[in-house]
Structures are given as structure tokens and as C-alpha cells.
Design a protein around this motif. Structure first.
Motif, PDB file in Angstrom:
ATOM      1  N   TRP A 109      40.316 -15.038 -34.709  1.00  0.00           N
ATOM      2  CA  TRP A 109      39.671 -14.648 -35.964  1.00  0.00           C
ATOM      3  C   TRP A 109      39.977 -13.201 -36.328  1.00  0.00           C
ATOM      4  O   TRP A 109      40.156 -12.867 -37.506  1.00  0.00           O
ATOM      5  CB  TRP A 109      38.157 -14.824 -35.849  1.00  0.00           C
ATOM      6  N   LEU A 110      40.042 -12.348 -35.318  1.00  0.00           N
ATOM      7  CA  LEU A 110      40.139 -10.908 -35.554  1.00  0.00           C
ATOM      8  C   LEU A 110      41.541 -10.456 -35.913  1.00  0.00           C
ATOM      9  O   LEU A 110      41.756  -9.292 -36.251  1.00  0.00           O
ATOM     10  CB  LEU A 110      39.642 -10.167 -34.310  1.00  0.00           C
ATOM     11  N   GLN A 111      42.501 -11.355 -35.853  1.00  0.00           N
ATOM     12  CA  GLN A 111      43.870 -11.019 -36.230  1.00  0.00           C
ATOM     13  C   GLN A 111      44.072 -11.055 -37.746  1.00  0.00           C
ATOM     14  O   GLN A 111      45.127 -10.651 -38.232  1.00  0.00           O
ATOM     15  CB  GLN A 111      44.839 -11.969 -35.527  1.00  0.00           C
ATOM     16  N   TYR A 112      43.073 -11.545 -38.469  1.00  0.00           N
ATOM     17  CA  TYR A 112      43.161 -11.608 -39.931  1.00  0.00           C
ATOM     18  C   TYR A 112      42.511 -10.366 -40.539  1.00  0.00           C
ATOM     19  O   TYR A 112      41.419  -9.958 -40.119  1.00  0.00           O
ATOM     20  CB  TYR A 112      42.466 -12.866 -40.451  1.00  0.00           C
ATOM     21  N   LYS A 113      43.148  -9.788 -41.537  1.00  0.00           N
ATOM     22  CA  LYS A 113      42.678  -8.544 -42.136  1.00  0.00           C
ATOM     23  C   LYS A 113      41.367  -8.704 -42.893  1.00  0.00           C
ATOM     24  O   LYS A 113      40.630  -7.735 -43.062  1.00  0.00           O
ATOM     25  CB  LYS A 113      43.748  -7.975 -43.082  1.00  0.00           C
TER      26      LYS A 113
END
Length: 288
Positions: A109-113
């Protein structure tokens, strides 16, 4: 002017269990014959391959496609790890491996800006190693790697998200003991919470989200012109021996997540849950 936020709710991932969610990219520590430890990537079994490839990553991608450039605010609804109370399905007796797996499971999830915040709900003590220990450890690992993202652990949350009041915690009522009673316990539960807030003279939640029971539900309740949506999230794991026992042989397994779409147009709030789930019949089928 209109603003939209997508809030995915998912949980019961039970990292460390052979029936739970397992990222193929995680590196864990395994003991070698000479007594040392080596870093290795575990091999996914067929259940874990299904959960990761056909369910989790597929639905995550679909949610971000649906969100477009709008903000996505994920909630993990608890039981991020398996814990050690039920050891029969553990991948390893090394507790730190559960933390490594749980952390890697959430990094997708945290790889998306457009993810600037994430919340972790504390789950069942037997799975969270007591006093939400595993949740706090996972939170700290994620914060160290993603310092600009607002990541927090909570037992019970009441968040105003884009104008909608959202009440979240891990534990909630069961779905009902019979198919024709399905959802009635949850409806009474929601109605009680709404009525309690009205008696206190405060605004009831617009959305109430629970997990734990591994049986997805969606119920809408209106009390004195206040409408509340109740959601019980599906798990991202398969049932073990204990789960099969307490559910008395329920053979339909539903896995997945739900994404709440919240739209605020000039302070007029609309919200709607979008379900991402798959249901399987896990009975052994034979013809004689």
C-alpha cells in the motif's frame, strides 16, 4: 467543489501462519544445521499463492485503479500476525519472522504516492502477542522505512474522513447462527450504538467497521433519520482447526476486502462500500 477519498478496510492477515497472507518478497531468518541463521525467502503454499496473487494484490491494484489520483487511506482491521497461542500452523517458531512478514504484507500500500496515512487496528491478544505488541512493532518498522507517511496503531478509532464519521475496531458481533438470521446480531449492535450516541446528544457514526468473525456483512440502519452503514470485513486467511471448530463446520470461505468511497461535495457527504471478495466452497467433493 468535490473531493473523494477511498478507504480500504482489510485485515485478519495472520502473518506467520501457513494459512495466512505471505508476501513472496519477504526475507525471514531460518536456522541452519551449524546453528547459525540465514536469510531466505519462504516458498508459498497453494493457499498463500491464491491469497497473494488472486486476492490481495489483484484487489489492491483494482482499488488504486478505481481511486485514480484520489487519496487512498488504508485501515488494517487487526490480527496482523498469527501469534503463538495456536502453533500448529506456524511457518516458523521465530516470532520475529511474523513481524517481517506482516511488515512486508503491508508495504504494497505504501508504495503508492496517494497513500499518505495508514491505520493499524489492534486485534485479538492471542494473535498480537499481548498488548498489541506485534501491531506496534510493525508500525515502527513501517515508520522507519516510510517516515513521511502517517502510520498509527489504535485499539478503537473514531475518525472523520472527508466529512464522514467512521467508527472502527477489531472485535464485533457474530453474523448470526442461521442463514435466515444472518446479520441480525450486527443490526441490533449497530442500532444500539446509534441510539447510545443519540441519547448522549452527539452525532452517531456514519460508518461502523468491524472484523474478527471472518464473515463479511453489510447492513444499513436508520434511527431517527440518521443512516449508518455497518461493515464486517472478510479475512485474508483460511480457517485453521480452531476456526473450523468454533464455526461448527462452516464450509464457505470468503476472503478479500472492502473499499469505502467517500465523496464530499460542498459539505454534502455521500459514501458507499465497494466489495472485493471471493467465496470458495472448501468441502472435499467426491462421486462414488
Amino acid at each position: 467543489m468535490s473531493k473523494r477519498i477511498i478507504v480500504p478496510f482489510f485485515g485478519d492477515t495472520h502473518a506467520g501462519s501457513s494459512l495466512g497472507l505471505l508476501s513472496p518478497d519477504v526475507e525471514i531468518q531460518m536456522e541452519t544445521p551449524d546453528g547459525s541463521f540465514q536469510t531466505t525467502k519462504p516458498k508459498l503454499n497453494s493457499i498463500q499463492e491464491f491469497l497473494w496473487n488472486d486476492v490481495y494484490t489483484t484487489f489492491v491494484q483494482e482499488i488504486f485503479t478505481f481511486a485514480g489520483k484520489d487519496e487512498v487511506f488504508p485501515f488494517h482491521m487487526g490480527d496482523v500476525t498469527q501469534g503463538i497461542k495456536y502453533p500448529e500452523k506456524l511457518l516458523s517458531n521465530n516470532i520475529s519472522n511474523q513481524i517481517f512478514i506482516a511488515t512486508k504484507n503491508l508495504e504494497i500500500w505504501l508504495q503508492y504516492k496517494n497513500v499518505r496515512k495508514m491505520r493499524l487496528l489492534s486485534g485479538t491478544p492471542s494473535h498480537s502477542l499481548g498488548e498489541n505488541s506485534s501491531d506496534v512493532l510493525v508500525e515502527n518498522y513501517l515508520k522507519a522505512k516510510y517516515p513521511k507517511t502517517d502510520i498509527r496503531t489504535q485499539y478503537y478509532g473514531l475518525s472523520t474522513i472527508n466529512g464522514a464519521l467512521v467508527d472502527v475496531t477489531h472485535h464485533g458481533p457474530g453474523a448470526g447462527r442461521r442463514v435466515w438470521l444472518r446479520g441480525n446480531e450486527f443490526r441490533y449492535y449497530i442500532r444500539s450504538l446509534i441510539t447510545q450516541e443519540l441519547i448522549r446528544g452527539i452525532r452517531p457514526p456514519d460508518v461502523i467497521v468491524r472484523a474478527h468473525t471472518h464473515e463479511p456483512l453489510e447492513e444499513w440502519i436508520i434511527v431517527e433519520n440518521h443512516r449508518t452503514c455497518g461493515i464486517v470485513t472478510p479475512p485474508l486467511c483460511f480457517p485453521g482447526d480452531f476456526a473450523r471448530q468454533i464455526t461448527k463446520g462452516v464450509y464457505l470461505v470468503t476472503v478479500g476486502m472492502v473499499a469505502l468511497e467517500i465523496i464530499n461535495t460542498n459539505d454534502k457527504i455521500t459514501f458507499f462500500p465497494w466489495w472485493y471478495k471471493k467465496t470458495l466452497d472448501i468441502r472435499s467433493k467426491e462421486i462414488f
